[in-house]
Write an enzyme that holds these catalytic residues in place. Structure first.
Site, PDB file in Angstrom:
ATOM      1  CG  ASP A   1      33.694  32.986  51.689  1.00 20.23           C
ATOM      2  OD1 ASP A   1      32.528  32.629  51.853  1.00 20.23           O
ATOM      3  OD2 ASP A   1      34.064  33.697  50.724  1.00 20.23           O
TER       4      ASP A   1
ATOM      5  CE1 TYR B   1      37.200  42.747  45.480  1.00 19.42           C
ATOM      6  CE2 TYR B   1      36.779  41.028  43.855  1.00 19.42           C
ATOM      7  CZ  TYR B   1      36.990  41.416  45.169  1.00 19.42           C
ATOM      8  OH  TYR B   1      37.001  40.471  46.168  1.00 19.42           O
TER       9      TYR B   1
ATOM     10  CE1 TYR C   1      41.602  38.024  43.789  1.00 17.63           C
ATOM     11  CE2 TYR C   1      41.170  37.646  46.117  1.00 17.63           C
ATOM     12  CZ  TYR C   1      40.707  37.839  44.832  1.00 17.63           C
ATOM     13  OH  TYR C   1      39.350  37.849  44.585  1.00 17.63           O
TER      14      TYR C   1
ATOM     15  CG  HIS D   1      41.927  29.268  45.599  1.00 14.38           C
ATOM     16  ND1 HIS D   1      41.716  30.616  45.513  1.00 14.38           N
ATOM     17  CD2 HIS D   1      42.107  29.010  46.911  1.00 14.38           C
ATOM     18  CE1 HIS D   1      41.769  31.156  46.719  1.00 14.38           C
ATOM     19  NE2 HIS D   1      42.011  30.206  47.586  1.00 14.38           N
TER      20      HIS D   1
END
Length: 581
Positions: free
Chosen positions: A191, A522, A129, A441
């Site tokens: 995680d 979100y 993010y 990622h």
């Protein structure tokens, strides 16, 4: 941003008219200066900040070598470790580590005087993010977790903790273990255990026990506003009978109900500090899960891709009815496969894997095309009753298999989920990022109804688009009480410009695809904040206009995290910060 000339600085910082610019030799020039700031002004700003925090807590980002911390265990503090734009595009000019709450207040006052933006982060591990990178290049990174990392209280009777920003999930778990409290209280963990609890919570991250909605489980915040004012929310705004007038506000004893009742009296303001640029959270209460007195994790393998619809339809009534007690996950085979090996372990093909190849991978690992992970909590009679209902419900799907961890000791994912679902943090899930060389990622995270129709539609769109851009689909459905987060893991090679650009183009298209179907994200990467904010545009962008009005009222100089989640202060021109592919 409207350029702030030196002549518009507060009088104490103004150069005498007609004088030559003063060049300090004690502070390096940063790679990127803050907007509207020349090097002389920046030097004086840094000297002023250092006088508050100590120079050892100020790092000017003057060399690209400082931008090569790209390991989760050694996170970058001034840039995005998994950058999709070029490395120096979203970079802080300096990183400052406040030692305490008064430091944070003083820093905000100095930033207001110099009109220099600041970007707070807790640890810098918000990977996928944007990490610790600022939305506005040249902002000053505020490293809240370096020193402010204490567990201030764990209350067993009330089952809560009061924390500072630098407390990670692993750190709180270790605190409970060290103090012999693990048999009484559990931490809900995501995680990866290395992230900040406060940082994850205010970004509305999730975990997997019954306490998996972290924002729902927070209670009471202490916040520094953009002008340096300190507030406590909820019951914290009611002084304690033990208040001591000789103590500064941040040291005042808290109200005994601060971490017990969220709302206090009057408007409930906590929400404006979630995913926002309206305050810096310096303390937060978190509810902890009371040891349920029994626990059993499990795996249900679902053999065929076309079973996704029935699987979700099976999950929904069980979840709403709280038979599924925790936050369950339905993981695509490649998410599990990537934890157990890199792409070269399964194929030498450069193209995305096809269905036959995915079936072969599933068979080789003893898994399904979709794999459901859950847990049972409570005394044995409760667990037995719950398991009977769950097993009978999923048995309607032809070919499903049921496993407990002891039956698959070599299944790394199941062994990891066994720990995660009882609140024991791990780092194992880091491995799936290595699916490609130099793996990084980007998360695409749309929300949808818990229906088979929505799940199949989201899977079809995201898989098809991923393959169009040359990526394997890797994803998971995380099922809340009445919605599901669909987390699509776009794994790319961070050292390959083409791979980065394809990932960037892919997610931009996915955002438009999702919005056209009524699915909103979100949470997102820095580079996509404006695009996603523009999709939440009901009634001529009425929500954005409200957010902008609040931002400009609380932060009139636009100092705190300008541009975060697409909210730009009035003195900024967003077009100047547009991020191109």
């Amino acid at each position: 941003m409207t350029t702030s000339a030196v002549a518009n600085e507060p009088l104490a910082y103004r150069q005498p008219e007609g004088s030559a610019p003063r060049e300090s030799q004690s502070v390096k020039r940063p790679l990127v200066l803050p907007p509207g700031t020349d090097n002389d002004k920046f030097q004086r700003f840094i000297e002023e900040i250092a006088s508050v925090t100590g120079s050892e807590n100020v790092t000017v980002i003057s060399d690209e070598a400082e931008l090569y911390h790209d390991n989760y265990l050694d996170p970058g503090k001034a840039h995005d470790m998994f950058h999709i734009v070029y490395k120096t595009r979203l970079v802080s000019s300096a990183v400052v580590a406040p030692r305490n709450v008064p430091d944070v207040q003083s820093i905000m006052k100095i930033c207001n005087m110099f009109e220099i933006p600041v970007w707070p982060f807790s640890i810098g591990r918000n990977v996928g993010y944007g990490g610790a990178a600022p939305r506005v290049p040249g902002s000053v990174g505020l490293d809240m977790g370096r020193h402010m990392n204490k567990v201030l209280e764990v209350n067993v009777e009330g089952a809560y903790a009061l924390l500072e920003p630098g407390v990670t999930f692993s750190a709180l778990h270790e605190y409970l273990v060290t103090n012999n409290l693990r048999d009484k209280l559990w931490v809900d963990v995501p995680d990866l255990g290395g992230g900040s609890i406060i940082g994850n919570t205010i970004e509305r991250g999730v975990g997997y026990t019954p306490y998996g909605d972290h924002w729902m489980m927070h209670c009471g915040m202490e916040v520094v506003l953009p002008d340096g004012t300190l507030i406590r929310t909820g019951m914290g705004s009611l002084p304690s009978p033990d208040e001591d007038s000789s103590l500064p506000p941040h040291e005042q004893p808290p109200n005994k109900c601060w971490q017990l009742f969220n709302y206090g009296f009057g408007p409930y303001n906590d929400g404006i500090f979630s995913q926002s640029s309206l305050g810096i959270v310096v303390k937060m209460g978190m509810w902890l899960m009371v040891n349920p007195g029994g626990y059993q994790s499990y795996l249900i393998t679902i053999p065929r891709d076309e079973d996704l619809h029935q699987a979700i339809e099976t999950i929904r009534p069980l979840r709403v009815g709280m038979v599924l007690q925790n936050v369950p996950t339905l993981r695509h085979i490649l998410l599990d496969a990537a934890v157990m090996g890199d792409r070269k372990s399964y194929t030498n093909e450069d193209r995305p894997l096809n269905d036959a190849e995915l079936d072969a991978i599933a068979a080789s690992l003893g898994l399904g095309r979709w794999n459901f992970y859950g847990a049972l909590y409570g005394p044995e009679p409760v667990r037995v009753a719950m398991w009977q209902v769950i097993k009978a419900s999923f048995s309607s799907i032809k070919g499903v298999k049921f496993f407990f961890p002891e039956e698959m000791p070599d299944n790394v994912v199941l062994q990891t989920r066994h720990l995660t679902l009882q609140g024991i943090p791990t780092m194992t899930e880091l491995k799936w990022v290595d699916w490609l060389p130099n793996g990084a990622h980007l998360f695409f995270s749309p929300i949808a109804k818990v229906t088979g129709e929505d799940a199949v539609a989201q899977y079809e769109v995201t898989r098809r688009r991923s393959e169009e851009f040359g990526f394997d689909f890797i994803g998971t459905f995380i099922v809340g009480m009445r919605e599901m987060h669909h987390i699509v893991c776009i794994v790319f090679d961070k050292k390959d410009p083409d791979s980065r650009q394809r990932a960037h183009r892919l997610i931009k298209i996915l955002i438009d695809d999702a919005a056209a179907r009524g699915w909103g994200e979100y949470r997102t990467h820095l580079a996509l904040m404006d695009q996603i904010a523009s999709t939440y545009n009901f009634n001529n962008n009425s929500m954005m206009r409200l957010n902008e009005a609040i931002k400009n009222a609380l932060d009139p100089k636009g100092i705190l995290a300008p541009g975060k989640n697409g909210i730009w202060p009035k003195n900024y021109d967003p077009s100047m910060y547009k991020i191109e592919i």
